[in-house]
Every structure is written in structure tokens, then in C-alpha cells.
Design a protein around this motif. Structure first.
Motif, short mmCIF file in Angstrom:
data_model
loop_
_atom_site.label_atom_id
_atom_site.label_comp_id
_atom_site.label_asym_id
_atom_site.label_seq_id
_atom_site.Cartn_x
_atom_site.Cartn_y
_atom_site.Cartn_z
N VAL A 1 -30.14 12.73 -23.46
CA VAL A 1 -30.05 14.19 -23.48
C VAL A 1 -28.88 14.50 -24.41
CG1 VAL A 1 -29.75 16.29 -22.13
CG2 VAL A 1 -30.93 14.32 -21.12
N HIS A 2 -29.21 14.84 -25.64
CA HIS A 2 -28.20 14.86 -26.70
C HIS A 2 -27.73 16.28 -27.03
CE1 HIS A 2 -31.30 16.05 -29.69
NE2 HIS A 2 -32.08 15.28 -28.96
N GLY A 3 -26.64 16.33 -27.77
CA GLY A 3 -26.07 17.61 -28.20
C GLY A 3 -24.58 17.47 -28.43
N ASP A 4 -23.98 18.52 -28.97
CA ASP A 4 -22.55 18.53 -29.26
C ASP A 4 -21.77 18.46 -27.95
OD1 ASP A 4 -20.09 18.78 -30.42
OD2 ASP A 4 -20.43 20.73 -31.33
N GLY A 5 -20.95 17.43 -27.80
CA GLY A 5 -20.18 17.24 -26.58
C GLY A 5 -20.73 16.18 -25.66
N ASP A 6 -21.86 15.59 -26.02
CA ASP A 6 -22.49 14.54 -25.21
C ASP A 6 -21.53 13.36 -25.05
OD1 ASP A 6 -24.22 12.70 -24.03
OD2 ASP A 6 -25.22 12.20 -25.91
N HIS A 7 -21.44 12.86 -23.80
CA HIS A 7 -20.64 11.66 -23.54
C HIS A 7 -21.49 10.59 -22.87
CE1 HIS A 7 -20.19 14.45 -20.10
NE2 HIS A 7 -20.34 13.36 -19.37
N GLY A 8 -22.82 10.66 -23.06
CA GLY A 8 -23.74 9.73 -22.43
C GLY A 8 -24.05 8.53 -23.29
N PHE A 9 -25.31 8.06 -23.21
CA PHE A 9 -25.70 6.81 -23.84
C PHE A 9 -25.43 6.80 -25.35
CE2 PHE A 9 -29.06 5.49 -20.46
CZ PHE A 9 -28.03 5.06 -19.63
N ILE A 10 -25.78 7.86 -26.05
CA ILE A 10 -25.60 7.86 -27.51
C ILE A 10 -24.12 7.81 -27.87
CG2 ILE A 10 -25.96 9.17 -29.63
CD1 ILE A 10 -28.47 7.82 -28.54
N ALA A 11 -23.30 8.55 -27.14
CA ALA A 11 -21.86 8.50 -27.39
C ALA A 11 -21.32 7.10 -27.13
CB ALA A 11 -21.15 9.52 -26.51
N ALA B 1 -36.17 11.31 -26.15
CA ALA B 1 -34.95 12.12 -26.28
C ALA B 1 -35.28 13.59 -26.05
CB ALA B 1 -34.33 11.92 -27.67
N VAL B 2 -34.25 14.34 -25.68
CA VAL B 2 -34.40 15.79 -25.51
C VAL B 2 -33.04 16.42 -25.79
CG1 VAL B 2 -33.88 15.76 -23.03
CG2 VAL B 2 -35.23 17.64 -23.98
N HIS B 3 -33.06 17.55 -26.48
CA HIS B 3 -31.81 18.27 -26.69
C HIS B 3 -31.40 18.95 -25.39
CE1 HIS B 3 -28.99 21.36 -28.25
NE2 HIS B 3 -28.68 20.39 -29.10
N ARG B 4 -30.11 19.06 -25.19
CA ARG B 4 -29.58 19.63 -23.94
C ARG B 4 -30.13 21.02 -23.66
NH1 ARG B 4 -23.88 21.95 -23.44
NH2 ARG B 4 -23.28 21.83 -21.23
N GLU C 1 -29.40 3.25 -37.41
CA GLU C 1 -29.19 3.62 -38.82
C GLU C 1 -28.45 4.95 -38.93
OE1 GLU C 1 -33.11 1.34 -40.72
OE2 GLU C 1 -33.22 3.46 -40.17
N ALA C 2 -28.77 5.90 -38.05
CA ALA C 2 -28.06 7.18 -38.07
C ALA C 2 -26.60 7.00 -37.67
CB ALA C 2 -28.76 8.17 -37.14
N GLY D 1 -34.85 22.79 -29.81
CA GLY D 1 -33.58 22.22 -30.24
C GLY D 1 -33.76 21.15 -31.30
N PRO D 2 -32.68 20.74 -31.95
CA PRO D 2 -32.77 19.70 -32.98
C PRO D 2 -33.17 18.36 -32.37
CG PRO D 2 -30.48 20.19 -32.46
CD PRO D 2 -31.30 21.22 -31.76
N GLY D 3 -33.78 17.50 -33.20
CA GLY D 3 -34.12 16.15 -32.77
C GLY D 3 -32.88 15.27 -32.74
N LEU D 4 -33.03 14.09 -32.17
CA LEU D 4 -31.89 13.20 -31.99
C LEU D 4 -31.28 12.78 -33.32
CD1 LEU D 4 -29.99 11.41 -30.38
CD2 LEU D 4 -31.82 9.69 -30.24
N ILE D 5 -32.09 12.36 -34.28
CA ILE D 5 -31.54 11.92 -35.58
C ILE D 5 -30.89 13.09 -36.30
CG2 ILE D 5 -32.08 10.84 -37.78
CD1 ILE D 5 -32.31 9.01 -35.27
N GLN D 6 -31.52 14.26 -36.21
CA GLN D 6 -30.93 15.46 -36.82
C GLN D 6 -29.57 15.75 -36.18
OE1 GLN D 6 -33.40 18.93 -36.39
NE2 GLN D 6 -31.94 20.30 -37.38
#
Length: 299
Positions: A162-172, A196-199, A234-235, A284-289
Motif C-alpha cells: 500500500v504505497h504513497g508518500d510517507g509509506d514506511h512499509g515493505f517498499i520503504a 499493489a494499491v495506492h493509499r 529496477e525502480a 492513484g498512481p501506480g507503484l513504479i510511478q
């Protein structure tokens, strides 16, 4: 509706609270700290003090609400048994209070069900997890048992990312590992997929599920069915300006730590039925975006 929300100040929960308030619902948020309480109060939500271990407080919050959203989880991966026990106890406490009321009870779950022969998991795929020793303490199946006891249970299965500005989860976490190791890694050939899903989309699905979903519904909070993990790496490599490399499966845990076993999973998931039921489409934007926008790489 007057909605009692556990996890109201968390990553997903805080966005859901905003979504509910904007839609005109009254929110009562469970807060375990002064900081969380102040944040909820500033938004115009009512503060209900307590935490996931305070079952009396959870029962009280549920008893005085028109609906309950259970979004809290300890996420203690160092002692998963404690997290599972707390999750199961909270679900049972809420379910017992709501028995016979017909009131909505939405709980957070995950789309990481076992492999479906290569096809994306759908809302028809029931969780095989039952009992305290299962992931999340088998809470989804426990909550769904309350449908036969007059509770409008709905499970919201969130994508692992669940991505977005401020995320502290798996991607972070993956970004932090790449920064530490000096390489952005993926497991094997990197063709395994993560939904994936945007917050903002996750919050909207949750609010619509509260308003529209019938008892027993499984919702998939998923915008992208499966982003190949090599593309994620890659991103991250672009964002940190570090090399991108394959990590052998047998070395994944050593390289990534405990998250390695999750990053190696192939768990695509569809949300087609959720979109049709709720009249929702991702905005919302996609994960790579989102990764390419740079928020995950700020110092």
C-alpha cells in the motif's frame, strides 16, 4: 454513520479516517498515544483511548458505534505469535459485541493467499488460514463466522504494498536494504509478482465497502494485479543510483532479512469483482510511478 476505527492513526487507517470524514461519517478513533489522539482530534474525529490489548476499550468502542472498522495490527514480526493472538482476540471481542445487531464489521486482511496455479487470486478464493497458529490468527475466517450470528462482516484484503508518500512499509524497507547493501536486489529471475494499491485507493475501497458491501463479502484492495519484483528493484536502483542484481533464492533471507521470504512470493491478485461491486476504479498512481516520483528516496 458513527464508525469506530481501530488503527485510526496508522498508515492505512489515517487515510480511511480522512475518507470517512469527507464522506460525512462520524469517526471514533482508537488511540493508544497522546500523539495519535492529538492527530485524530485535529481532524475532527472523536478520540477513544486504548490499544489492541485493551479488549474492554475495544468492546466499549464497538458497542456504541453503528459500524466497526478493525484496521489495527501489531505487525510484530519478531514475535508473530503475540501479533496473531492479539489480532484474534480483538476480532472475537468485536464480533461478540456486534452479534445479532446486523451492523457492519470490516476488518483488514491480506491478499497473500497461497499460489493459485499462476492465476491471480480472486475474491472467490477463501483463506485457508484457521486458528491461532495461522497468519493473523486466522482472523478473517473467524470474523466471517459471525455472519451467521447476525453481523455484517466484510473482509478487506489489502495488497502487500500500500504505497504513497510517507509509506514506511515493505517498499520503504526494500529501499532501506538497497541503500545499506549498495545494490537493489530481486529474488531469482524477478518475474514473481506483487499486487499493489495506492493509499488513497485503499481508503476509498474501505469506505465504499462499509457503505455498499453485503455480509460475507471479500474485497480486494488492489489497483495493480502484480508488479514484477524485478521492475520494483529496477525502480529502486534508479532512485538510489545503485546497481540492480539478482539474489539467489537460497540467499534471499541473508540478503533481505525476514522480508526476503515475502519478496520471493508470486502472489498476483485481481480486484475485478470488487471494482464491479463498488463501482470503483483506481485513480492513484501506480507503484513504479510512485517510486519514480522520488518520495521513497528522500534523506
Amino acid at each position: 454513520m458513527r464508525v469506530f476505527v481501530t488503527g485510526a492513526s496508522g498508515w492505512i487507517g489515517s487515510a480511511v479516517v480522512d475518507e470517512l470524514l469527507t464522506a460525512g461519517h462520524a469517526v471514533v478513533g482508537l488511540a493508544r498515544s497522546d500523539t495519535s489522539a492529538a492527530s485524530l482530534d485535529a481532524k475532527g474525529a472523536q478520540v477513544h483511548r486504548g490499544d489492541l490489548d485493551d479488549l474492554d476499550s475495544i468492546r466499549e468502542g464497538a458497542a456504541t458505534a453503528d459500524a466497526v472498522l478493525h484496521l489495527a495490527n501489531k505487525h510484530d514480526f519478531s514475535n508473530i505469535a503475540v501479533s496473531n493472538q492479539a489480532e484474534r482476540a480483538a476480532v472475537q471481542a468485536i464480533g461478540d459485541v456486534l452479534t445479532g445487531s446486523g451492523r457492519p464489521f470490516l476488518l483488514a486482511s491480506g491478499v497473500a493467499v497461497p499460489a493459485q496455479g499462476g492465476r491471480p487470486a480472486t475474491e472467490d478464493d477463501r483463506s485457508p488460514f484457521h486458528g491461532l497458529e495461522s497468519p493473523r490468527g486466522g482472523s478473517e475466517n473467524l470474523a466471517l463466522e459471525y455472519v451467521d450470528r447476525g453481523v455484517n462482516t466484510v473482509s478487506v484484503r489489502y495488497a502487500p504494498t500500500v504505497h504513497g508518500d510517507g509509506d514506511h512499509g515493505f517498499i520503504a524497507m526494500l529501499v532501506a536494504i538497497a541503500r545499506e547493501k549498495g545494490v537493489a536486489g530481486y529474488v531469482g529471475d524477478g518475474t514473481n509478482r506483487w499486487p499493489a494499491v495506492h493509499r488513497s485507493d485503499a481508503a476509498q475501497i474501505t469506505r465504499l465497502g462499509l457503505e455498499k458491501a453485503p455480509a460475507g463479502t471479500l474485497l480486494h484492495a488492489v489497483s495493480e494485479e502484480g508488479v514484477p519484483t524485478r521492475e520494483i528493484a529496477e525502480a529502486i536502483g534508479r532512485g538510489l543510483d545503485v546497481p540492480v542484481t539478482s539474489i539467489a533464492p537460497q540467499d534471499a533471507q541473508e540478503h533481505f532479512g525476514w522480508i526476503g521470504q515475502f519478496f520471493a512470493m508470486d502472489i498476483p491478485a485481481s480486484s475485478a469483482r470488487t471494482q464491479e461491486l463498488l463501482g470503483w476504479a483506481p485513480s492513484g498512481p501506480g507503484l513504479i510511478q510512485d517510486l519514480d516520483a522520488g518520495s521513497y528516496f528522500r534523506a
